[in-house]
Design a protein around this motif. Sequence first.
Motif, PDB file in Angstrom:
ATOM      1  N   ASN A   1      37.732  33.524  25.774  1.00 16.71           N
ATOM      2  CA  ASN A   1      39.069  33.921  26.199  1.00 16.71           C
ATOM      3  C   ASN A   1      39.737  32.874  27.082  1.00 16.71           C
ATOM      4  OD1 ASN A   1      39.971  36.195  24.988  1.00 16.71           O
ATOM      5  ND2 ASN A   1      39.141  37.624  26.484  1.00 16.71           N
ATOM      6  N   LEU A   2      38.928  31.978  27.676  1.00 22.05           N
ATOM      7  CA  LEU A   2      39.496  31.044  28.649  1.00 22.05           C
ATOM      8  C   LEU A   2      39.628  29.619  28.123  1.00 22.05           C
ATOM      9  CD1 LEU A   2      37.932  32.287  31.956  1.00 22.05           C
ATOM     10  CD2 LEU A   2      40.274  32.489  31.172  1.00 22.05           C
TER      11      LEU A   2
ATOM     12  N   LEU B   1      43.164  38.762  34.064  1.00 23.10           N
ATOM     13  CA  LEU B   1      43.399  40.178  34.354  1.00 23.10           C
ATOM     14  C   LEU B   1      43.237  41.012  33.083  1.00 23.10           C
ATOM     15  CD1 LEU B   1      46.383  40.622  36.834  1.00 23.10           C
ATOM     16  CD2 LEU B   1      44.009  41.342  37.086  1.00 23.10           C
ATOM     17  N   ASP B   2      43.810  40.528  31.996  1.00 20.37           N
ATOM     18  CA  ASP B   2      43.739  41.281  30.746  1.00 20.37           C
ATOM     19  C   ASP B   2      42.298  41.389  30.253  1.00 20.37           C
ATOM     20  OD1 ASP B   2      45.183  42.549  28.478  1.00 20.37           O
ATOM     21  OD2 ASP B   2      44.156  40.964  27.375  1.00 20.37           O
ATOM     22  N   HIS B   3      41.563  40.290  30.376  1.00 21.91           N
ATOM     23  CA  HIS B   3      40.170  40.325  29.935  1.00 21.91           C
ATOM     24  C   HIS B   3      39.360  41.291  30.779  1.00 21.91           C
ATOM     25  CE1 HIS B   3      36.437  38.793  28.157  1.00 21.91           C
ATOM     26  NE2 HIS B   3      35.925  38.831  29.370  1.00 21.91           N
TER      27      HIS B   3
ATOM     28  N   ALA C   1      40.876  31.354  45.053  1.00 16.88           N
ATOM     29  CA  ALA C   1      41.863  32.338  45.490  1.00 16.88           C
ATOM     30  C   ALA C   1      42.492  33.043  44.292  1.00 16.88           C
ATOM     31  CB  ALA C   1      42.943  31.646  46.326  1.00 16.88           C
ATOM     32  N   THR C   2      42.700  32.298  43.217  1.00 13.34           N
ATOM     33  CA  THR C   2      43.300  32.873  42.016  1.00 13.34           C
ATOM     34  C   THR C   2      42.372  33.875  41.352  1.00 13.34           C
ATOM     35  OG1 THR C   2      44.472  30.785  41.648  1.00 13.34           O
ATOM     36  CG2 THR C   2      44.349  32.332  39.794  1.00 13.34           C
ATOM     37  N   LEU C   3      41.144  33.428  41.090  1.00 15.72           N
ATOM     38  CA  LEU C   3      40.181  34.310  40.435  1.00 15.72           C
ATOM     39  C   LEU C   3      39.866  35.515  41.327  1.00 15.72           C
ATOM     40  CD1 LEU C   3      38.446  34.750  37.971  1.00 15.72           C
ATOM     41  CD2 LEU C   3      36.653  33.357  39.019  1.00 15.72           C
ATOM     42  N   ALA C   4      39.807  35.264  42.637  1.00 15.82           N
ATOM     43  CA  ALA C   4      39.500  36.338  43.585  1.00 15.82           C
ATOM     44  C   ALA C   4      40.515  37.466  43.477  1.00 15.82           C
ATOM     45  CB  ALA C   4      39.461  35.786  45.002  1.00 15.82           C
ATOM     46  N   ALA C   5      41.801  37.102  43.391  1.00 15.20           N
ATOM     47  CA  ALA C   5      42.843  38.123  43.314  1.00 15.20           C
ATOM     48  C   ALA C   5      42.678  38.967  42.050  1.00 15.20           C
ATOM     49  CB  ALA C   5      44.219  37.460  43.346  1.00 15.20           C
ATOM     50  N   CYS C   6      42.338  38.315  40.953  1.00  9.20           N
ATOM     51  CA  CYS C   6      42.150  39.051  39.696  1.00  9.20           C
ATOM     52  C   CYS C   6      40.959  39.998  39.801  1.00  9.20           C
ATOM     53  CB  CYS C   6      41.962  38.070  38.543  1.00  9.20           C
ATOM     54  SG  CYS C   6      43.367  36.985  38.227  1.00  9.20           S
TER      55      CYS C   6
END
Lengths: 210, 210
Positions: free
Chosen positions: A73-74, A96-98, A161-166
């Motif tokens: 997916n990535l 988020l969708d995954h 920080a990005t992945l953490a928020a998801c």
Amino acid sequence: MPSPTPHATCEGARQILDAALEAFATHGYSGASMHAIAQQAGVSKANVFHHFASKELLYLAVLRTAAQRWRENLVPIAQSNACFADQLKLLVQRVLDHLVSESAQSRVVLREMLENGALRGRELSEEIFNDNFRIETGVFRRAQANGELRAGVDPILAWAATLAACLFFFQTRDVLRFNPDFPYAEAPERFAQGIRDVLLNGIAAHPDLS
Amino acid sequence: MPSPTPHATCEGARQILDAALEAFATHGYSGASMHAIAQQAGVSKANVFHHFASKELLYLAVLRTAAQRWRENLVPIAQSNACFADQLKLLVQRVLDHLVSESAQSRVVLREMLENGALRGRELSEEIFNDNFRIETGVFRRAQANGELRAGVDPILAWAATLAACLFFFQTRDVLRFNPDFPYAEAPERFAQGIRDVLLNGIAAHPDLS
DNA sequence: GTCTATAAACTGATAGAC
DNA sequence: GTCTATCAGTTTATAGAC
């Protein structure tokens, strides 16, 4: 003799993997029983042991499958040529969708990190997570090379920080859903948009290096 | 008759709770055995059942204790009069330190949130989260009222991004520790500092509303 | 013969009762 | 502290299908 990685073509093995994924994600490693997995997959318990020599190997196969799906997916994101803002948008959306749509796979991996991260940490890191780490951080490293990511920022921290928020959204969603002050549980896209703004522009009214 | 919430003054019950916390955090609900918990606590298994009528009730008592400790650690932050940057620093430090130093309590709560059925102790998780939610988001709401938090930002999203980074560090630490490209596993304070910079000032080289 | 499936039995650990 | 009924993961014996 059961092979460590049964053929994906075998329908029986795939159904066992699906049932095992759901069971491990929901009840944890010890809480999931081979009997229940077999029943859910519509096969006998002995047949499960025919395809997977032990509960441990079945569990590892489930983890490996989850990691593979995540990677699939990535990879497209890392190959995109869009500008950083659009790539960040795509990354947050995809992650988020995954997480939400492949909830069982996400839960089983997160659980593994909580239950056994310290013990199995090395193998997990090397066999499963390092690939994704390189793919995802690459987006931020290239953005910094292009001058789109602020020079003073460690791309790894920006990624974190990005992945953490998801992950936070995914993990706390079912709890915060019942909190009337949290309006994002049913609106992932609004959460994603807000998080992108926070990440890109910061939250300080008067930016300052502290 | 075993009471649902044994007196904290009772030394035996406290030792059982400590042993149970460690067992549940390490092996999960099903993986933890009452025999092992009793042995670790230095009491008989019957004594465990004297204080806690069932494994389920013991588990709920462990969750309740973890929630209480978390709340105790965060209340002082909400009462601080420092400027926003300092409050943010204190919040990140406190949360990270609590997660790491009270690792067993943190793991037990986070794992509980991953349980899909949410049959067991969801109200408890809600209770934990909603109390802390009010305390923690208050820091950001007041900062916005004071003009220290950028006007366009939802304080709830600012809180979410902050807490998310702390949870991410805690959850992925044991795996990323073995990744040579991730230098923060052994340096929580450096991670905290970097995250504060990312949160306050953003990651975009040229701030823009997108 | 190999692959896929099963039933039945075995061994040990478990929650909880007495 | 012992007992028990239950259920866990695993093994063995068996048998049809390609």
